[in-house]
Design a protein around this motif. Structure first.
Motif, PDB file in Angstrom:
ATOM      1  N   ALA A  48      35.690  27.747  38.759  1.00 24.23           N
ATOM      2  CA  ALA A  48      35.188  29.124  38.762  1.00 24.23           C
ATOM      3  C   ALA A  48      34.241  29.329  37.590  1.00 24.23           C
ATOM      4  CB  ALA A  48      36.339  30.124  38.667  1.00 24.23           C
ATOM      5  N   ALA A  49      33.348  30.291  37.734  1.00 24.38           N
ATOM      6  CA  ALA A  49      32.463  30.670  36.640  1.00 24.38           C
ATOM      7  C   ALA A  49      32.148  32.146  36.754  1.00 24.38           C
ATOM      8  CB  ALA A  49      31.177  29.850  36.656  1.00 24.38           C
ATOM      9  N   ILE A  50      31.930  32.755  35.602  1.00 18.98           N
ATOM     10  CA  ILE A  50      31.643  34.192  35.588  1.00 18.98           C
ATOM     11  C   ILE A  50      30.519  34.457  34.609  1.00 18.98           C
ATOM     12  CG2 ILE A  50      33.409  34.647  33.827  1.00 18.98           C
ATOM     13  CD1 ILE A  50      33.996  37.292  35.347  1.00 18.98           C
ATOM     14  N   LYS A  51      29.587  35.302  35.003  1.00 18.61           N
ATOM     15  CA  LYS A  51      28.469  35.636  34.145  1.00 18.61           C
ATOM     16  C   LYS A  51      28.896  36.595  33.045  1.00 18.61           C
ATOM     17  CE  LYS A  51      24.928  34.783  37.619  1.00 18.61           C
ATOM     18  NZ  LYS A  51      23.777  35.328  38.380  1.00 18.61           N
ATOM     19  N   TRP A  52      28.004  36.812  32.093  1.00 18.70           N
ATOM     20  CA  TRP A  52      28.343  37.558  30.890  1.00 18.70           C
ATOM     21  C   TRP A  52      28.825  38.963  31.202  1.00 18.70           C
ATOM     22  CZ3 TRP A  52      25.987  42.095  29.385  1.00 18.70           C
ATOM     23  CH2 TRP A  52      24.856  42.467  30.115  1.00 18.70           C
ATOM     24  N   SER A  53      28.260  39.589  32.221  1.00 18.21           N
ATOM     25  CA  SER A  53      28.620  40.973  32.525  1.00 18.21           C
ATOM     26  C   SER A  53      29.931  41.079  33.280  1.00 18.21           C
ATOM     27  CB  SER A  53      27.515  41.621  33.348  1.00 18.21           C
ATOM     28  OG  SER A  53      27.431  40.989  34.612  1.00 18.21           O
ATOM     29  N   GLY A  54      30.391  39.980  33.838  1.00 13.85           N
ATOM     30  CA  GLY A  54      31.600  40.012  34.640  1.00 13.85           C
ATOM     31  C   GLY A  54      31.367  40.507  36.048  1.00 13.85           C
ATOM     32  N   SER A  55      30.134  40.812  36.380  1.00 13.50           N
ATOM     33  CA  SER A  55      29.834  41.398  37.687  1.00 13.50           C
ATOM     34  C   SER A  55      29.660  40.352  38.773  1.00 13.50           C
ATOM     35  CB  SER A  55      28.555  42.227  37.588  1.00 13.50           C
ATOM     36  OG  SER A  55      27.454  41.398  37.239  1.00 13.50           O
ATOM     37  N   SER A  56      29.543  39.095  38.381  1.00 16.15           N
ATOM     38  CA  SER A  56      29.307  38.043  39.367  1.00 16.15           C
ATOM     39  C   SER A  56      30.136  36.819  39.032  1.00 16.15           C
ATOM     40  CB  SER A  56      27.820  37.676  39.374  1.00 16.15           C
ATOM     41  OG  SER A  56      27.560  36.602  40.253  1.00 16.15           O
ATOM     42  N   ALA A  57      30.821  36.290  40.040  1.00 14.96           N
ATOM     43  CA  ALA A  57      31.645  35.106  39.856  1.00 14.96           C
ATOM     44  C   ALA A  57      31.405  34.133  41.006  1.00 14.96           C
ATOM     45  CB  ALA A  57      33.122  35.481  39.784  1.00 14.96           C
ATOM     46  N   ASP A  58      31.578  32.846  40.723  1.00 16.08           N
ATOM     47  CA  ASP A  58      31.384  31.804  41.715  1.00 16.08           C
ATOM     48  C   ASP A  58      32.627  30.945  41.821  1.00 16.08           C
ATOM     49  OD1 ASP A  58      28.201  31.656  40.257  1.00 16.08           O
ATOM     50  OD2 ASP A  58      28.567  32.358  42.306  1.00 16.08           O
ATOM     51  N   TYR A  59      32.933  30.516  43.037  1.00 18.25           N
ATOM     52  CA  TYR A  59      34.087  29.669  43.303  1.00 18.25           C
ATOM     53  C   TYR A  59      33.731  28.627  44.355  1.00 18.25           C
ATOM     54  CZ  TYR A  59      36.414  33.918  41.540  1.00 18.25           C
ATOM     55  OH  TYR A  59      36.784  35.011  40.803  1.00 18.25           O
ATOM     56  N   PRO A  60      34.341  27.448  44.283  1.00 18.19           N
ATOM     57  CA  PRO A  60      34.197  26.517  45.405  1.00 18.19           C
ATOM     58  C   PRO A  60      35.119  26.953  46.542  1.00 18.19           C
ATOM     59  CG  PRO A  60      35.659  25.596  43.770  1.00 18.19           C
ATOM     60  CD  PRO A  60      35.171  26.892  43.207  1.00 18.19           C
ATOM     61  N   ASP A  61      34.882  26.435  47.715  1.00 20.35           N
ATOM     62  CA  ASP A  61      35.699  26.819  48.868  1.00 20.35           C
ATOM     63  C   ASP A  61      37.174  26.480  48.672  1.00 20.35           C
ATOM     64  OD1 ASP A  61      33.160  26.006  51.367  1.00 20.35           O
ATOM     65  OD2 ASP A  61      33.488  27.816  50.164  1.00 20.35           O
ATOM     66  N   SER A  62      37.450  25.449  47.881  1.00 22.18           N
ATOM     67  CA  SER A  62      38.834  24.984  47.714  1.00 22.18           C
ATOM     68  C   SER A  62      39.738  26.020  47.041  1.00 22.18           C
ATOM     69  CB  SER A  62      38.862  23.681  46.924  1.00 22.18           C
ATOM     70  OG  SER A  62      38.239  23.855  45.650  1.00 22.18           O
ATOM     71  N   VAL A  63      39.155  26.942  46.289  1.00 21.94           N
ATOM     72  CA  VAL A  63      39.983  27.942  45.583  1.00 21.94           C
ATOM     73  C   VAL A  63      39.609  29.375  45.942  1.00 21.94           C
ATOM     74  CG1 VAL A  63      40.221  26.332  43.659  1.00 21.94           C
ATOM     75  CG2 VAL A  63      38.552  28.182  43.515  1.00 21.94           C
ATOM     76  N   LYS A  64      38.537  29.555  46.690  1.00 27.45           N
ATOM     77  CA  LYS A  64      38.068  30.903  47.021  1.00 27.45           C
ATOM     78  C   LYS A  64      39.144  31.663  47.762  1.00 27.45           C
ATOM     79  CE  LYS A  64      33.764  30.973  47.891  1.00 27.45           C
ATOM     80  NZ  LYS A  64      32.449  30.791  48.548  1.00 27.45           N
ATOM     81  N   GLY A  65      39.383  32.893  47.323  1.00 27.50           N
ATOM     82  CA  GLY A  65      40.416  33.716  47.926  1.00 27.50           C
ATOM     83  C   GLY A  65      41.780  33.547  47.295  1.00 27.50           C
ATOM     84  N   ARG A  66      41.950  32.508  46.494  1.00 24.64           N
ATOM     85  CA  ARG A  66      43.237  32.275  45.821  1.00 24.64           C
ATOM     86  C   ARG A  66      43.124  32.442  44.309  1.00 24.64           C
ATOM     87  NH1 ARG A  66      45.498  27.384  45.841  1.00 24.64           N
ATOM     88  NH2 ARG A  66      43.521  26.233  46.019  1.00 24.64           N
ATOM     89  N   PHE A  67      41.990  32.083  43.752  1.00 25.97           N
ATOM     90  CA  PHE A  67      41.776  32.149  42.303  1.00 25.97           C
ATOM     91  C   PHE A  67      40.801  33.272  41.984  1.00 25.97           C
ATOM     92  CE2 PHE A  67      42.606  27.367  41.168  1.00 25.97           C
ATOM     93  CZ  PHE A  67      43.831  27.438  41.836  1.00 25.97           C
ATOM     94  N   THR A  68      41.030  33.902  40.845  1.00 27.23           N
ATOM     95  CA  THR A  68      40.132  34.961  40.379  1.00 27.23           C
ATOM     96  C   THR A  68      39.848  34.764  38.902  1.00 27.23           C
ATOM     97  OG1 THR A  68      41.036  36.533  41.984  1.00 27.23           O
ATOM     98  CG2 THR A  68      39.754  37.430  40.157  1.00 27.23           C
TER      99      THR A  68
END
Length: 123
Positions: A48-68
Motif C-alpha cells: 500500500a502507499a498513501i500520498k502526503w494529503s492522505g486523499s489518495s491511496a494505492d493497493y495491489p489486487d491481493s490486498v485491495k478491500g482488506r487492507f487500509t
C-alpha cells in the motif's frame, strides 16, 4: 528520516492486525508513505502507499478491500489496518518513505525504510 514499524504478531486466518510506523528525524508530511512485505524466499512486494494529503491511496489486487493505509501527519505516523487476514499474508512488513508527491509500488524508489515487523497468519 528514521522509521520504526510495530504492531506485528501472530493472528488466526480471518483476523485483523493494525501496523504502525512512526517517523523521526524529519517531518514526513510531504512524503509518500508506503508498506511493503517480504515472505521467505520471495521478493519484496508492494502492499500500500498513501500520498502526503492522505486523499489518495494505492493497493495491489491481493490486498485491495482488506487492507487500509492511513496517515496522521501531526504524529508523523502511518498505519496499515489489515482485515480478513490469510496465511499468504504472512511476511515481514516494512514501512517506507519516498520524497515527492507521486506514489509508487517500486521498492527502489523509496528512500527510507523501517526495520520491519513480522506478521504471521495461522490457518
Amino acid at each position: 528520516v528514521q522509521l520504526q514499524a510495530s504492531g506485528g504478531g501472530l493472528v488466526q486466518a480471518g483476523g485483523s492486525l493494525r501496523l504502525s510506523c512512526a517517523a523521526s528525524g524529519r517531518t514526513v508530511s510531504s512524503y509518500v508513505l508506503g508498506w511493503f512485505r517480504q515472505a521467505p524466499g520471495k521478493e519484496r512486494e508492494f502492499v500500500a502507499a498513501i500520498k502526503w494529503s492522505g486523499s489518495s491511496a494505492d493497493y495491489p489486487d491481493s490486498v485491495k478491500g482488506r487492507f487500509t493505509i492511513s496517515r496522521d501527519n501531526a504524529k508523523n505516523t502511518v498505519f496499515l489496518q489489515m482485515n480478513s487476514l490469510k496465511p499468504e499474508d504472512t511476511a515481514i512488513y516494512y514501512c517506507a518513505a519516498r520524497g515527492g508527491y507521486t506514489s509508487s509500488s517500486t521498492p527502489t524508489l523509496y528512500n527510507y525504510w523501517g526495520q520491519g515487523t513480522l506478521v504471521t497468519v495461522s490457518s
